[in-house]
Design a protein around this motif. Structure first.
Motif, PDB file in Angstrom:
ATOM      1  N   MET A   1       0.816  -1.195   0.000  1.00 42.98           N
ATOM      2  CA  MET A   1       0.000   0.000   0.000  1.00 42.98           C
ATOM      3  C   MET A   1       0.861   1.262   0.000  1.00 42.98           C
ATOM      4  O   MET A   1       0.502   2.250  -0.617  1.00 42.98           O
ATOM      5  CB  MET A   1      -0.917  -0.041   1.232  1.00 42.98           C
ATOM      6  CG  MET A   1      -1.952   1.022   1.221  1.00 42.98           C
ATOM      7  SD  MET A   1      -3.077   0.728  -0.145  1.00 42.98           S
ATOM      8  CE  MET A   1      -4.328   1.873   0.216  1.00 42.98           C
ATOM      9  N   ALA A   2       1.999   1.225   0.700  1.00 43.66           N
ATOM     10  CA  ALA A   2       2.877   2.388   0.748  1.00 43.66           C
ATOM     11  C   ALA A   2       3.454   2.687  -0.632  1.00 43.66           C
ATOM     12  O   ALA A   2       3.652   3.852  -0.986  1.00 43.66           O
ATOM     13  CB  ALA A   2       3.996   2.164   1.747  1.00 43.66           C
ATOM     14  N   ALA A   3       3.698   1.634  -1.424  1.00 38.60           N
ATOM     15  CA  ALA A   3       4.221   1.844  -2.775  1.00 38.60           C
ATOM     16  C   ALA A   3       3.212   2.582  -3.639  1.00 38.60           C
ATOM     17  O   ALA A   3       3.570   3.451  -4.434  1.00 38.60           O
ATOM     18  CB  ALA A   3       4.596   0.512  -3.402  1.00 38.60           C
ATOM     19  N   LEU A   4       1.941   2.265  -3.479  1.00 42.21           N
ATOM     20  CA  LEU A   4       0.904   2.963  -4.247  1.00 42.21           C
ATOM     21  C   LEU A   4       0.805   4.429  -3.827  1.00 42.21           C
ATOM     22  O   LEU A   4       0.540   5.302  -4.647  1.00 42.21           O
ATOM     23  CB  LEU A   4      -0.437   2.255  -4.068  1.00 42.21           C
ATOM     24  CG  LEU A   4      -0.542   0.876  -4.708  1.00 42.21           C
ATOM     25  CD1 LEU A   4      -1.890   0.255  -4.398  1.00 42.21           C
ATOM     26  CD2 LEU A   4      -0.327   0.960  -6.198  1.00 42.21           C
ATOM     27  N   THR A   5       1.007   4.697  -2.562  1.00 42.48           N
ATOM     28  CA  THR A   5       0.996   6.079  -2.091  1.00 42.48           C
ATOM     29  C   THR A   5       2.150   6.861  -2.712  1.00 42.48           C
ATOM     30  O   THR A   5       1.974   7.999  -3.148  1.00 42.48           O
ATOM     31  CB  THR A   5       1.099   6.120  -0.555  1.00 42.48           C
ATOM     32  OG1 THR A   5       0.033   5.350  -0.009  1.00 42.48           O
ATOM     33  CG2 THR A   5       1.031   7.536  -0.043  1.00 42.48           C
ATOM     34  N   TRP A   6       3.333   6.260  -2.783  1.00 43.98           N
ATOM     35  CA  TRP A   6       4.479   6.941  -3.381  1.00 43.98           C
ATOM     36  C   TRP A   6       4.297   7.132  -4.880  1.00 43.98           C
ATOM     37  O   TRP A   6       4.822   8.072  -5.461  1.00 43.98           O
ATOM     38  CB  TRP A   6       5.769   6.180  -3.101  1.00 43.98           C
ATOM     39  CG  TRP A   6       6.279   6.500  -1.735  1.00 43.98           C
ATOM     40  CD1 TRP A   6       6.234   5.701  -0.646  1.00 43.98           C
ATOM     41  CD2 TRP A   6       6.871   7.725  -1.314  1.00 43.98           C
ATOM     42  NE1 TRP A   6       6.769   6.356   0.436  1.00 43.98           N
ATOM     43  CE2 TRP A   6       7.174   7.599   0.045  1.00 43.98           C
ATOM     44  CE3 TRP A   6       7.173   8.919  -1.957  1.00 43.98           C
ATOM     45  CZ2 TRP A   6       7.755   8.628   0.780  1.00 43.98           C
ATOM     46  CZ3 TRP A   6       7.763   9.939  -1.230  1.00 43.98           C
ATOM     47  CH2 TRP A   6       8.044   9.786   0.123  1.00 43.98           C
TER      48      TRP A   6
END
Length: 54
Positions: A1-6
């Motif tokens: 999920m953090a990768a999608l935020t970045w």
């Protein structure tokens, strides 16, 4: 999920840059006499606030 935020960060920046470039490239109507009237109106208003200056 953090990768999608970045991934959303550069996507948002690219979208914002695209909208800005589109807005800047549009021809904007220029009315010199309206600008002159507005400048004169501001000059008179500021003259009332601080008489004797400028």
């Amino acid at each position: 999920m953090a990768a999608l935020t970045w991934l959303a960060v550069p996507l948002t920046a690219g979208l914002g840059a695209s909208v800005w470039a589109w807005y800047v490239s549009r021809p904007h109507p220029t009315d010199v006499w309206t600008d002159v009237r507005d400048h004169e109106r501001l000059r008179v208003a500021y003259g009332r606030i601080a008489p004797g200056r400028g």
